[in-house]
Write an enzyme that holds these catalytic residues in place. Structure first.
Site: not given
Length: 488
Positions: A34, A438
């Site tokens: 599971c 940037d």
């Protein structure tokens, strides 16, 4: 993580979905495996054993739980935040390399022997490349059985199985159901559209779709990408053909509609879409680290779960990064659209305005340099890049070594730190790539009281490692013009 038994037991007992995909719980008494968040009553700790992959569970003789469907868990974030051999191999396996080229092809791509790869995968994942690819084929088969009306023979070969018998045996072994029984379990209300697959792409919560889909929509190349009816749509160049995907953000999943010219491309298309949307990330780990900085903490608390918008095609993104040097977003889109119209391959899109695949590296390498409407220096950068991509001197892919590829890119004319790091962040998937030069980042830093010079900002950002690419997303979100293209 699967070796930390106490931690795994706590995750299972609390049904913590954050650990889905990190490890799998195998129950010794039922022989079922599971995901940690399985809704059934947790087994006794002495009856649990833990594996790092679904393939390892299957090799040990466990079958998938019918309630929690562990084969549909998000992928482990390990494979997208690491650049070692195992992580690169896992990215290639997810991209279908073993099915198309076999284990020798996987080894050739990575530059190692098949024996070395087998040994390292077995040591870390408990399964070799063939078993991992088999688990992926089983998951693909299940998707096709449940979402299409295709005959089982077509599904078998589309999922990558070499024979109908192997397909039947694998489905029975993994899911404890025959292919026909799987199809009969499909909800009666399921609507099947011929030629179209409707899927749910899971992710770890939280996920903030604003920057993710906003960035993709804002930079969309006309004809290749579009935002339509609340969905990001784009064309896909795939190993066996092409496709069109529509991705719509939902509260607990991403709705995915795929139209493929060849169904054998299904696992590759899913893998690339998940990678583009960064769906296998662990947002809790990322945000917890960034919250340790008092300047970033309010940004994270305001909109947690930001992802790094990536790409479905690394070479395409590198070309677009060069087109975006020293120009606005609108100008970069215009340059790319001209290339698409002139050199892209036409596609038919009855549902919208997509018209072409982005041009291949081979097609772009054949473009006459004098026909490119850009300055001479950038023309040289463009032609050098596409030539090296076309002749395979430079390879950008999921298996790329990040440090080595950075060095190769920096050696190309016209490639500076910004271009290399934006490719590392968006194309190669380096979670620690950073853009201190940037314009948007520098403006955000100044507004927040952070150092705004590249060197000082880089020094401050050391505390954000290894998640500086995610810090970039939070910083960009503070700027009114978050998408900026700067000198190389």
């Amino acid at each position: 993580m699967h070796t930390d038994t106490e931690r795994c037991v706590r995750a299972v007992q609390s049904k913590d979905a954050r650990f889905d995909g990190w490890f799998f719980t195998a129950v010794l008494t039922t022989r079922i495996y599971c995901r940690p968040s399985c809704p059934v009553v947790p087994p006794k700790p002495e009856n649990m054993t833990f594996y790092p992959s679904a393939a390892a569970c299957q090799q040990a003789g466990f079958r998938a739980c019918k309630r929690c469907r562990p084969d549909t868990s998000p992928g482990s974030p390990e494979w997208n935040q690491r650049a070692d051999l195992v992580a690169r191999a896992m990215r290639l396996i997810a991209d279908g390399t073993v099915d198309r080229e076999g284990v020798p092809g996987l080894a050739a791509r990575l530059g190692y022997s098949t024996r070395q790869i087998e040994r390292q995968l077995l040591a870390e994942l408990g399964a070799g490349p063939l078993a991992l690819a088999r688990a992926q084929r089983a998951q693909t088969a299940r998707l096709l059985i449940e979402t299409t009306a295709l005959p089982m023979a077509e599904i078998a070969f589309a999922a990558g199985f070499s024979s109908i018998r192997t397909f039947n045996d694998t489905v029975r072994e993994v899911f404890a159901l025959s292919p026909s029984e799987l199809r009969n379990r499909r909800p009666k209300s399921t609507v099947l559209t011929p030629g179209t697959l409707t899927l749910r792409l899971p992710f770890r919560a939280p996920l903030n779709p604003d920057n993710l889909f906003g960035h993709l929509a804002a930079t969309a190349v006309p004809g290749v990408e579009e935002w339509r009816d609340g969905a990001y749509r784009r064309t896909l160049r795939l190993p066996y053909g092409h496709g069109i995907v529509a991705l719509t953000p939902k509260s607990d999943h991403i709705a995915c509609r795929l139209t493929l010219s060849d169904l054998r491309d299904l696992p590759v298309a899913i893998s690339r879409c998940r990678r583009m949307l960064d769906l296998d990330a662990d947002p809790v780990a990322v945000d917890d680290q960034l919250r340790t900085d008092p300047v970033l903490a309010p940004l994270v608390d305001k909109a947690p779960g930001r992802r790094v918008p990536r790409t479905v095609d690394e070479a395409e993104f590198a070309v677009r990064a060069v087109l975006g040097q020293q120009v606005s977003t609108a100008a970069a889109r215009t340059h790319a659209a001209r290339l698409v119209i002139a050199h892209g391959e036409p596609v038919d899109d009855p549902e919208g305005g997509l018209t072409h695949l982005f041009p291949s590296s081979d097609a772009l390498a054949a473009v006459a340099p004098e026909s490119l409407a850009m300055p001479l220096t950038r023309r040289t950068t463009f032609t050098t890049l596409v030539t090296q991509l076309a002749d395979r001197t430079l390879h950008l892919g999921v298996e790329s070594d990040w440090a080595e590829t950075r060095t190769r890119l920096l050696s190309l004319p016209g490639f500076g730190p910004w271009t290399v790091d934006v490719i590392a962040m968006r194309a190669l998937g380096d979670p620690d790539a950073f853009l201190p030069t940037d314009l948007g980042i520098r403006r955000a830093a100044q507004e927040l009281g952070l150092p705004s010079t590249p060197a000082a900002l880089t020094a401050r950002a050391a505390a954000w490692r290894p998640w500086r690419a995610y810090a970039v997303q939070y910083l960009w979100a503070t700027d009114s013009h978050p998408i900026n293209f700067l000198p190389v």
